[in-house]
Enzyme design. Structure first.
Site, PDB file in Angstrom:
ATOM      1  N   ASN A   9       0.865  -1.178   0.000  1.00 41.80           N
ATOM      2  CA  ASN A   9       0.000   0.000   0.000  1.00 41.80           C
ATOM      3  C   ASN A   9       0.903   1.230   0.000  1.00 41.80           C
ATOM      4  O   ASN A   9       1.468   1.589   1.022  1.00 41.80           O
ATOM      5  CB  ASN A   9      -0.889  -0.045   1.252  1.00 41.80           C
ATOM      6  CG  ASN A   9      -1.714   1.224   1.438  1.00 41.80           C
ATOM      7  OD1 ASN A   9      -1.793   2.060   0.536  1.00 41.80           O
ATOM      8  ND2 ASN A   9      -2.331   1.358   2.597  1.00 41.80           N
ATOM      9  N   LYS A  11       0.136   4.228  -0.290  1.00 41.37           N
ATOM     10  CA  LYS A  11      -0.507   5.420   0.292  1.00 41.37           C
ATOM     11  C   LYS A  11      -0.271   6.641  -0.618  1.00 41.37           C
ATOM     12  O   LYS A  11      -0.224   6.493  -1.832  1.00 41.37           O
ATOM     13  CB  LYS A  11      -0.012   5.642   1.731  1.00 41.37           C
ATOM     14  CG  LYS A  11      -0.197   4.365   2.582  1.00 41.37           C
ATOM     15  CD  LYS A  11      -0.007   4.567   4.050  1.00 41.37           C
ATOM     16  CE  LYS A  11      -0.236   3.242   4.765  1.00 41.37           C
ATOM     17  NZ  LYS A  11      -0.129   3.333   6.208  1.00 41.37           N
ATOM     18  N   HIS A  95      -9.594   1.038   4.791  1.00 44.60           N
ATOM     19  CA  HIS A  95      -8.302   1.203   5.466  1.00 44.60           C
ATOM     20  C   HIS A  95      -8.489   2.148   6.659  1.00 44.60           C
ATOM     21  O   HIS A  95      -9.282   3.094   6.593  1.00 44.60           O
ATOM     22  CB  HIS A  95      -7.266   1.767   4.492  1.00 44.60           C
ATOM     23  CG  HIS A  95      -5.890   1.779   5.085  1.00 44.60           C
ATOM     24  ND1 HIS A  95      -5.465   2.775   5.921  1.00 44.60           N
ATOM     25  CD2 HIS A  95      -4.874   0.881   4.993  1.00 44.60           C
ATOM     26  CE1 HIS A  95      -4.223   2.498   6.310  1.00 44.60           C
ATOM     27  NE2 HIS A  95      -3.844   1.360   5.758  1.00 44.60           N
ATOM     28  N   GLU A  97      -6.871   4.559   7.732  1.00 47.29           N
ATOM     29  CA  GLU A  97      -6.693   5.991   7.434  1.00 47.29           C
ATOM     30  C   GLU A  97      -7.942   6.565   6.768  1.00 47.29           C
ATOM     31  O   GLU A  97      -8.288   7.735   6.968  1.00 47.29           O
ATOM     32  CB  GLU A  97      -5.434   6.198   6.572  1.00 47.29           C
ATOM     33  CG  GLU A  97      -4.181   6.019   7.425  1.00 47.29           C
ATOM     34  CD  GLU A  97      -2.978   5.471   6.696  1.00 47.29           C
ATOM     35  OE1 GLU A  97      -2.905   5.560   5.459  1.00 47.29           O
ATOM     36  OE2 GLU A  97      -2.086   4.930   7.390  1.00 47.29           O
ATOM     37  N   GLU A 167      -5.511  -5.102  10.477  1.00 44.58           N
ATOM     38  CA  GLU A 167      -4.485  -4.092  10.705  1.00 44.58           C
ATOM     39  C   GLU A 167      -4.789  -3.349  12.000  1.00 44.58           C
ATOM     40  O   GLU A 167      -5.569  -2.387  11.994  1.00 44.58           O
ATOM     41  CB  GLU A 167      -4.466  -3.083   9.550  1.00 44.58           C
ATOM     42  CG  GLU A 167      -4.184  -3.694   8.205  1.00 44.58           C
ATOM     43  CD  GLU A 167      -3.638  -2.667   7.233  1.00 44.58           C
ATOM     44  OE1 GLU A 167      -2.476  -2.792   6.854  1.00 44.58           O
ATOM     45  OE2 GLU A 167      -4.370  -1.721   6.889  1.00 44.58           O
ATOM     46  N   GLY A 173       2.288   2.113  10.840  1.00 47.50           N
ATOM     47  CA  GLY A 173       3.227   3.220  10.705  1.00 47.50           C
ATOM     48  C   GLY A 173       3.912   3.613  12.004  1.00 47.50           C
ATOM     49  O   GLY A 173       4.551   4.659  12.078  1.00 47.50           O
ATOM     50  N   SER A 212       3.298  -2.303  10.330  1.00 46.11           N
ATOM     51  CA  SER A 212       4.753  -2.353  10.538  1.00 46.11           C
ATOM     52  C   SER A 212       5.364  -3.707  10.182  1.00 46.11           C
ATOM     53  O   SER A 212       6.270  -4.182  10.866  1.00 46.11           O
ATOM     54  CB  SER A 212       5.101  -1.939  11.964  1.00 46.11           C
ATOM     55  OG  SER A 212       4.645  -0.607  12.214  1.00 46.11           O
TER      56      SER A 212
END
Ligand code: PGA
Length: 250
Positions: A9, A11, A95, A97, A167, A173, A212
């Protein structure tokens, strides 16, 4: 037998130069016999470039999100049909985010999941709890509610052509990875939940772990019974790191 999948991904990272270097490096480094399916999720403007470079290779690609509508006055948005038009096989849906920064609710996510299927795309349904939810013992309830919203709208049959990505938000991250035991426990919970509705679909669906993932922890994660690959953010941005994760499947 579920084949390991490693998905990158990207991003909101990239440029035409970076796409060429990164994707070129990944394609050159993937041995023909590496037992792994590989997909990348570039920002929408680079889909055409990815399609031109990766068509006919082992690398597949997808969109990072889609609007649930087919077309219309939705400035800035991208439809499933547009993603399919550029050769996407997959699309990320929900996702964290998108959920936290862009306000996508479980209901919105379910609508996007449905739209992906209508466009002939395989949705990768992202689920996961925050740190506070984990500490409150709510991990399973949160993940179950995220999945239930999709099941209520689309039914279990829609999961036959889908992937799930677990996730944990606290691991994305941050450099913190769920331990293989922590991840396996949630993956087993997800599989059992789906298997209770349809044993075949539950047994076959691939459940990726994200948060991560790096070359140093990938093999340990992939060795667990219910972890079928990884959705990789930061470490998908250099070919060497990404290939190191792919090697974890061997
Ligand atoms: P990360 O991101 O690998 O940088 O933690 C994972 C993701 O957001 O899919």
């Amino acid at each position: 037998m579920r084949r390991i999948m490693v998905a990158g991904n990207w991003k909101m990272h990239g440029s035409t130069d970076m796409v060429e270097t990164l994707l070129g490096g990944v394609m050159a480094g993937l041995g023909d016999d590496m037992p792994v399916d590989v997909a990348v999720f570039p920002p929408a403007p680079y889909l055409s470039q990815v399609q031109a470079l990766a068509a006919g290779s082992r690398v597949e690609w997808g969109g990072q999100t889609l609007n649930p509508n087919e077309q219309g006055a939705f400035t800035g948005e991208v439809s499933g049909a547009m993603l399919a038009d550029f050769g996407c096989r997959y699309v990320l849906v929900g996702h964290s985010e998108r959920r936290t920064l862009f306000g996508e609710t479980d209901t919105d996510v379910a609508a996007r999941f449905e739209a992906a299927g209508r466009a002939g795309l395989t949705p990768v349904l992202c689920v996961g709890e925050t740190q506070a939810q984990r500490e409150a013992g709510e991990t399973e309830a949160v993940v179950a509610a995220q999945i239930d919203a999709v099941l209520e709208r689309c039914g279990i049959a829609a999961m036959a052509d889908a992937l799930v990505a677990y996730e944990p938000v606290w691991a994305i991250g941050t450099g913190l990875t769920a331990s293989p035991e922590q991840a396996q426990a949630v993956h087993a919970f997800i599989r059992d939940k789906l298997s209770a509705l349809d044993a075949t679909i539950g047994g076959q669906i691939r459940i990726l772990y994200g948060g991560s993932v790096k070359s140093s922890n990938a093999a340990d994660l992939f060795a667990r019974d219910d972890i079928d690959g990884a959705l990789v953010g930061g470490a998908s941005l250099t070919a060497e790191d990404f290939l190191g994760i792919c090697r974890g499947a061997s």
